[in-house]
Design an enzyme around this catalytic site. Structure first.
Site, PDB file in Angstrom:
ATOM      1  N   GLY A  27      23.765  25.899  -0.605  1.00 27.89           N
ATOM      2  CA  GLY A  27      24.768  25.126   0.140  1.00 27.89           C
ATOM      3  C   GLY A  27      23.926  24.378   1.435  1.00 27.89           C
ATOM      4  N   GLY A  33      24.619  25.393   6.584  1.00 25.80           N
ATOM      5  CA  GLY A  33      23.296  25.491   5.533  1.00 25.80           C
ATOM      6  C   GLY A  33      22.366  24.205   5.767  1.00 25.80           C
ATOM      7  N   TYR A 181      39.659  34.217   1.922  1.00 22.89           N
ATOM      8  CA  TYR A 181      38.250  33.995   2.575  1.00 22.89           C
ATOM      9  C   TYR A 181      37.768  35.130   3.107  1.00 22.89           C
ATOM     10  CZ  TYR A 181      34.718  31.620   5.099  1.00 22.89           C
ATOM     11  OH  TYR A 181      33.608  31.354   5.728  1.00 22.89           O
TER      12      TYR A 181
END
Length: 317
Positions: A27, A33, A181
């Site tokens: 990512g 990232g 999540y």
């Protein structure tokens, strides 16, 4: 602890040189990232951006190149939601050493409906945890052949208040996106600590370190025109929040330190200094539910079953 005493001496703006080293950032084309990749590129290392989207990766590479003259950055097509594709991606790395992988990529869905991968796995759990678990399996020989390599797993503060439901890892019952999540990031973090225990038992010099970025918001993130644009209005609206949280450039600091600092040790948790939400990176006490070895062993076994193979950790001769 000696490494804790040295925390203030680490300068997030003056990183140690790392010429000749190679790092993979999953990512690495966007968000935290991207900033991990940008900061690592400034050390002279070769940085590989693992990303599904080639166009976004090219934009990130151009952005890094505009800020880091001579940056050695390239793209690796990587789709963590497709476990069967990961071996081919690792084969395409074409590296003779890998000094660290930063498991950073993640999917966060805000609203129903629940989504699945082609393998029938819930998308967030599959991408955030299972994909990184399987990727580590294929990277292990290269990592373990590189002395003192590191596996840096990026968790989330959202995981602190969650607990895994080992009987419903795919959230098929009572699906709530934010909870799912948080649990997917919790699974990542539990995996990172269990991985370090297994690396130590195997006699490997490879370290597994867990980090989290605290509160990292787009409105507090500096612009990178090819990757991220922040309007004046967003910047002004975000200023009051800066007392509590930070932008994604600062959110990258714990992962970058875990990758580079020679004083970092396996099994540590690194996060922002101020209430775990903002500031320079420091060692945190490991949250109690991250140290549950029974849950970790069950999650490891389930991950092997769901990805179709164990993660072998035989040290390199």
């Amino acid at each position: 602890m000696p490494s804790a005493l040295k925390t203030p001496s680490w300068d997030v703006h003056r990183l140690p040189p790392a010429e000749g080293k190679s790092f993979l950032v999953t990512g690495g084309n966007a968000g935290i990232g991207y900033f991990v990749a940008e900061q690592l590129a400034g050390t002279g290392a070769t940085v590989v951006l693992g990303s599904r989207d080639e166009a976004k990766a090219k934009a990130a590479i151009a952005s890094i190149g505009s800020r880091v003259p001579g940056a050695k950055v390239r793209h690796l097509r990587l789709d963590l939601a497709d476990v069967t594709s990961l071996k081919a991606s690792v084969d395409a790395l074409r590296l003779d050493r890998l000094d660290a992988v930063v498991h950073n990529a993640g999917v966060a869905l805000d609203h129903p409906p629940r989504r699945e991968t082609k393998d029938g796995h819930e998308l967030m759990f599959a991408t955030n945890h299972l994909g990184h678990f399987a990727l580590t399996r294929w990277l292990a020989p290269l990592l373990m052949a590189t002395p003192k390599s590191r596996i840096v797993t990026t968790g989330s503060f959202a995981a602190k208040s969650e607990r895994l439901d080992l009987d419903d890892l795919h959230s098929t019952h009572d699906y709530q996106p934010k909870r799912t999540y948080g649990r997917s990031k919790l699974a990542q973090m539990i995996f990172g600590f269990e991985l370090d225990r297994r690396l130590r038992a195997a006699g490997s010099t490879t370290l597994s370190v867990v980090v989290h970025p605290g509160g990292a918001l787009d409105s507090l993130t500096p612009s990178r025109p090819l990757v991220h644009d922040r309007t004046t209005g967003e910047r002004l609206r975000g200023l009051p929040l800066g007392l509590l949280v930070q932008g994604k450039e600062a959110g990258a600091w714990p992962a970058v330190r875990a990758t580079l600092d020679p004083d970092v040790r396996g099994g540590q948790l690194w996060g922002p200094r101020v209430f775990g939400l903002r500031g320079k990176p420091m060692i945190e006490p490991v949250w109690s539910h991250l140290a549950d070895t029974t849950t970790a062993a069950r999650l490891w076994a389930a991950s092997c079953d769901l990805t179709g193979g164990d993660l072998a950790l035989a040290p390199h001769d």
